[in-house]
Write an enzyme that holds these catalytic residues in place. Structure first.
Site, short mmCIF file in Angstrom:
data_model
loop_
_atom_site.label_atom_id
_atom_site.label_comp_id
_atom_site.label_asym_id
_atom_site.label_seq_id
_atom_site.Cartn_x
_atom_site.Cartn_y
_atom_site.Cartn_z
N CYS A 133 -3.14 -14.29 -3.59
CA CYS A 133 -2.89 -14.70 -2.20
C CYS A 133 -3.14 -16.19 -2.01
CB CYS A 133 -3.76 -13.89 -1.24
SG CYS A 133 -5.54 -14.14 -1.46
N ARG B 46 0.84 -1.21 0.00
CA ARG B 46 0.00 0.00 0.00
C ARG B 46 0.87 1.25 0.00
NH1 ARG B 46 -3.93 -3.40 3.07
NH2 ARG B 46 -2.80 -3.16 5.04
N PHE C 92 -11.70 -5.20 -5.87
CA PHE C 92 -11.75 -6.09 -4.71
C PHE C 92 -11.25 -5.31 -3.48
CE2 PHE C 92 -10.50 -8.55 -8.49
CZ PHE C 92 -11.60 -9.38 -8.64
N ASP D 102 -6.60 -7.16 -6.55
CA ASP D 102 -6.22 -7.93 -5.35
C ASP D 102 -7.38 -8.85 -4.97
OD1 ASP D 102 -4.91 -8.85 -3.12
OD2 ASP D 102 -5.40 -7.12 -1.88
N ASP E 78 -16.17 -3.50 -5.07
CA ASP E 78 -16.24 -4.82 -4.45
C ASP E 78 -17.65 -5.36 -4.65
OD1 ASP E 78 -14.25 -6.18 -2.06
OD2 ASP E 78 -16.28 -6.99 -2.25
#
Length: 397
Positions: A341, A216, A232, A301, A254
């Site tokens: 992830c 970030r 997201f 992400d 989102d």
């Protein structure tokens, strides 16, 4: 009183990975146990010849034991205090703990801190404890006691959040809730001088994605004067950093209305009445299809596309498809932050998926950065599987 632990014996030659300090015993490596073992019990591991190898938590599944120690020692209050003290020293050593500009950090990262199956995130005076194994669930009160003792007045509340991380077949009847303090817990935490509402009750993970802290900050460096899309967005972390970085506009997207509500709250907490930000509850692919050539800084992400190896092929197709859409949509000269992830998706897998996407999109792409999880999510050098977060920053012509 010294505890007597039940014993597990390995097949011939199956101790080699443990000799190299890998912290898992797979079910196929086990020859026999000397008596019936319940999930979550602490057990000792021996070679076929009866030589001690390790002590750990037994569990049902392909990973049959998660190793707590390669020394023949008792897992008692002193053990938990020593391990938590060691983890805390690491966070102090990297400048995250006792930092007035940052009271948000991961204190324990499972195998990375030699405590497999345990995650502890600190948000101000509240620690959120999460068990990923039945063994750690059984030890939750001992962990809490040691945590309070080690952290002293830095921690006033301990929230236990393991409803969704424990094996459902274990039928533990676990409910999330405070196991220490809780009466006046403040759910606003500070990360790099920015404030965030932490939803440890209903939020994903422990309530916030602590692992993206450094990424970030990197995005903030690129944000000045740019039109930013945070896809997201979840809690809006990247959006808030982009705002501070001087972005011209920031759009957060989102599919979860709850995430959009939390993002708007976090933006307002740091930038009240700032009309540069707008949030949209929408599907990622639909939004990208209707907003091509609008953004010159984009974040992709997504949640994990695969949690089991059987889903790897479809996950890679999903990452390719998403990145094709992002690369097609971004302005020329734009910068794309893209992540995976999924633990079972390796760095090479992810890079190949993104490279395939670039070729399919027909864009010239340069790699500016290769990203990973923040330093308070350390990877045990003997357990490379712990490197779960992969990211690329791309310059797109």
């Amino acid at each position: 009183m010294t505890m007597k632990y039940k014993s597990i014996y390995l097949k011939k030659g199956k101790e080699e990975s443990l000799r190299r300090f890998h912290p898992w015993v797979f079910s196929g490596a086990i020859h026999h146990a000397d008596e019936a073992i319940e999930e979550g019990e602490t057990v000792k591991i021996f070679t076929e010849n009866g030589d001690f190898i390790a002590v750990g938590h037994a569990q049902i599944g392909s990973i049959a034991v998660r190793v707590l120690s390669f020394r023949d020692e008792e897992i008692n209050d002193e053990f938990w205090k020593n391990r938590l003290r060691s983890a805390f020293e690491v966070r102090k050593g990297i400048g995250l703990a006792d930092n007035p500009q940052n009271n948000t950090f991961r204190l324990v990262h499972g195998e990375g801190d030699n405590l497999p199956g345990l995650v502890i995130d600190c948000y101000g005076k509240t620690a959120v404890v999460q068990a990923h194994s039945v063994g750690m669930h059984v030890e939750r009160e001992a962990v809490c006691k040691a945590l309070v003792e080690v952290m002293g007045d830095r921690i006033a509340h301990v929230f236990y959040k393991s409803e969704t991380t424990l094996p459902y077949k274990a039928e533990l009847g676990q409910e999330n809730g405070f196991i220490f303090g809780g009466d006046d817990a403040d759910n606003v935490a500070v990360e790099n001088g920015l404030k965030f509402h932490i939803d440890w009750l209903r939020g994903q993970k422990t309530g916030f994605f602590v692992d993206q802290r450094e990424n970030r900050l990197l995005l903030e460096r690129y944000a000045a004067g740019r039109s930013v899309l945070n896809m997201f967005c979840y809690t809006g972390g990247f959006s808030v950093y982009a705002m501070r970085g001087g972005a011209r506009l920031v759009h957060s997207v989102d599919s979860s209305a709850k995430a959009i509500e939390l993002t708007n709250k976090n933006v307002a907490l740091n930038f009240p009445d700032d009309n540069r930000h707008e949030a949209f509850c929408d599907d990622a692919f639909k939004f990208l299809a209707h907003n091509e050539n609008q953004y010159d800084l984009m974040v992709l992400d997504p949640p994990a596309f695969a949690k089991h190896r059987s889903a790897l092929h479809n996950a890679l197709k999903g990452y390719t498809r998403l990145n094709v859409k992002g690369l097609e949509s971004i302005k020329s000269g734009g910068i794309l932050f893209t992540f995976s992830c999924s633990q079972i998706v390796s760095k090479d897998h992810f890079r190949n998926a993104v490279f395939t996407a670039a070729a399919q999109a027909g864009r010239k792409v340069r790699v500016l950065h290769q990203l990973h999880q923040a330093a308070d999510h350390p990877v045990n050098i003997y357990h490379p599987e712990g490197e779960y977060l992969k990211g690329l920053v791309l310059y797109v012509e």
